[in-house]
Design a protein around this motif. Structure first.
Motif, short mmCIF file in Angstrom:
data_model
loop_
_atom_site.label_atom_id
_atom_site.label_comp_id
_atom_site.label_asym_id
_atom_site.label_seq_id
_atom_site.Cartn_x
_atom_site.Cartn_y
_atom_site.Cartn_z
N ILE A 178 29.90 53.32 44.39
CA ILE A 178 30.58 52.28 43.68
C ILE A 178 32.06 52.34 43.69
O ILE A 178 32.38 53.51 43.44
N CYS A 179 32.93 51.54 44.54
CA CYS A 179 34.20 51.57 44.48
C CYS A 179 34.96 50.63 43.66
O CYS A 179 34.49 49.33 43.90
N ILE A 180 35.74 51.02 42.79
CA ILE A 180 36.37 49.99 41.87
C ILE A 180 37.68 50.23 41.95
O ILE A 180 38.34 51.19 41.93
N ALA A 181 38.37 48.90 41.75
CA ALA A 181 39.94 48.97 41.79
C ALA A 181 40.61 48.45 40.71
O ALA A 181 40.02 47.41 40.44
N GLU A 182 41.83 48.71 40.05
CA GLU A 182 42.34 48.00 39.12
C GLU A 182 43.03 46.71 39.53
O GLU A 182 43.20 45.70 38.92
N GLU A 183 43.41 46.92 40.93
CA GLU A 183 44.05 45.73 41.63
C GLU A 183 43.72 45.71 43.12
O GLU A 183 43.34 46.54 43.69
N GLN A 184 43.42 44.44 43.64
CA GLN A 184 43.46 44.38 45.34
C GLN A 184 44.50 43.58 45.65
O GLN A 184 44.94 42.59 45.30
N THR A 185 45.24 44.06 46.68
CA THR A 185 46.31 43.42 47.17
C THR A 185 45.98 42.38 48.10
O THR A 185 46.64 41.50 48.88
N GLU A 186 44.95 42.61 48.71
CA GLU A 186 44.20 41.65 49.93
C GLU A 186 42.84 41.43 49.55
O GLU A 186 42.06 41.56 50.29
N GLY A 187 42.34 40.88 48.31
CA GLY A 187 41.23 40.97 47.89
C GLY A 187 40.40 39.57 48.69
O GLY A 187 41.09 38.84 48.97
N LYS A 188 39.15 39.72 49.19
CA LYS A 188 38.56 38.75 49.95
C LYS A 188 37.74 38.16 49.42
O LYS A 188 36.57 38.75 48.60
N GLY A 189 37.57 36.74 49.58
CA GLY A 189 36.45 35.98 49.19
C GLY A 189 35.47 35.50 50.39
O GLY A 189 35.79 35.87 51.48
N ARG A 190 34.51 34.51 50.08
CA ARG A 190 33.84 34.21 51.25
C ARG A 190 34.43 33.18 52.17
O ARG A 190 35.35 32.81 51.86
N PHE A 191 33.88 33.13 53.25
CA PHE A 191 34.89 32.22 54.40
C PHE A 191 36.22 32.65 54.57
O PHE A 191 36.97 31.57 54.76
N ASN A 192 36.60 33.80 54.43
CA ASN A 192 37.95 34.12 54.54
C ASN A 192 39.09 33.78 53.58
O ASN A 192 40.11 33.48 53.66
N ARG A 193 38.48 33.45 52.49
CA ARG A 193 39.57 33.07 51.25
C ARG A 193 40.10 34.29 50.57
O ARG A 193 39.54 35.21 50.90
#
Ligand code: BTN
Length: 326
Positions: free
Chosen positions: A108-123
């Motif tokens: 499991i990899c966890i982050a406090e923040e994501q600067t380029e977090g990805k959703g489905r369908f490239n959102r």
């Protein structure tokens, strides 16, 4: 890649009481210089953490914040065979995990923040520092890739069962295939990427985002279509406690899916399926269809009864409830 910084964590612990603390005093307690403390404060400000600074008084936190404590989480998961890392910041836990080749499952990899977090369908998946849950889980299944179609449903069920444990009435539902919904607002989503391995094994990277402490009223990216556990329960939530209940739960759902397949979850799915017998629109990369949702088949595909009475089996897509016109 930067793992969570100990000094950052310690400075926040001192500021946790909401009182003013002088930079010198903080430095003395942590055996670092005043300017090292100043640097940590600047770093925290870049993460949008609200800190007030007054000359001769020092620094005070304007809002509660509780960082992730990797040792604490690991200690509580020591009886479970899973390894994990917590990062201060990553572009995306999903892309990071996909770039690794040497991790054994489950990881499991966890982050406090994501600067380029990805959703489905490239959102984009908005992932501000220190507020929510952003994790990716590597899990290798002793299954052919064709048998993993129901994985996003099983992941959503694991999220719902953990969220329900925080809430007596169990109001969390799922909008096929992966949106976890509370009274019409999205609280969590997952992004599943699978890859065939040799000898009939398959590797899945399961990305999960759960809104925990983000408040729609405070957030520049606010939207009326999402909510968070803090908004629902009207209290600040310690994400460490969510992680220690969610991670073993997730792994046990994945194990059961590996051993028993999706059929073991159909009944549970029916209790959370928000679309069943509702008019819906299903959009994939090519088509946009409308009809009445009739539940799922044994592969986890959505059954859509179209206006001409024919049944369309949808294996992927984005669904929207069509509200009856007033
Ligand atoms: C969706 O509902 O569109 C899926 C959202 C998935 C977001 C998570 S957050 C952790 C992991 N890393 C990412 O970049 N995305 C997933």
């Amino acid at each position: 890649m930067k793992k969570s910084s100990q000094t950052l964590f310690q400075v926040l612990e001192i500021l946790q009481d909401g009182q003013f603390h002088d930079g010198n005093d903080i430095g003395q307690q942590l055996h670092v210089t005043r300017s090292a403390v100043w640097k940590v404060i600047q770093k925290l400000l870049t993460y949008n953490i609200k800190i007030k600074s007054i000359k001769n008084k020092g620094y005070a936190l304007l809002e509660p914040i509780n960082l992730l404590d990797q040792l604490y989480i690991q200690k509580h998961l020591s009886s479970h065979a899973l390894s994990l890392d917590v990062f201060e910041s990553l572009p995306s836990t999903q892309t990071y995990l996909k770039s690794l080749s040497n991790k054994s499952s489950p990881y499991i990899c966890i982050a406090e923040e994501q600067t380029e977090g990805k959703g489905r369908f490239n959102r984009t998946w908005y992932s501000p520092f220190g507020k929510n849950i952003y994790l990716s889980c590597l899990y290798t299944f002793q299954k052919d890739i064709s048998e993993l179609a129901g994985l996003s449903l099983v992941t959503s069920l694991a999220i719902v069962s953990t969220l329900n444990s925080f809430y007596i009435e169990g109001p969390f539902k799922v909008k096929w295939p992966n949106d976890v919904i509370y009274h019409g607002k999205k609280i969590a989503g997952s992004l599943i990427e699978v890859q065939a391995e040799t000898n009939g094994f398959s590797k899945a990277i399961i990305g999960i985002g759960i809104n925990i402490n983000m408040l729609p009223t405070q957030d520049p990216q606010a939207s009326s279509s999402w909510t968070s556990l803090r908004e629902i329960l009207d209290q600040y939530i310690d994400r460490n406690s969510v992680y220690i209940s969610f991670l073993p739960n997730l792994i046990s759902y994945l194990k059961k899916f590996e051993q028993e397949g999706l059929s073991a979850f159909i009944e549970e799915w029916n209790t959370v399926d928000i679309l069943k017998n509702q008019k819906v629109q299903v959009k994939d990369l090519v088509y946009e269809r409308q009809g009445t949702a009739k539940g799922i088949n044994m592969l986890g595909h959505l059954l859509l009864e179209q206006e001409d009475g024919s049944l369309k089996i949808c294996s992927s897509g984005d669904t929207t409830l069509i509200k009856p016109s007033a």
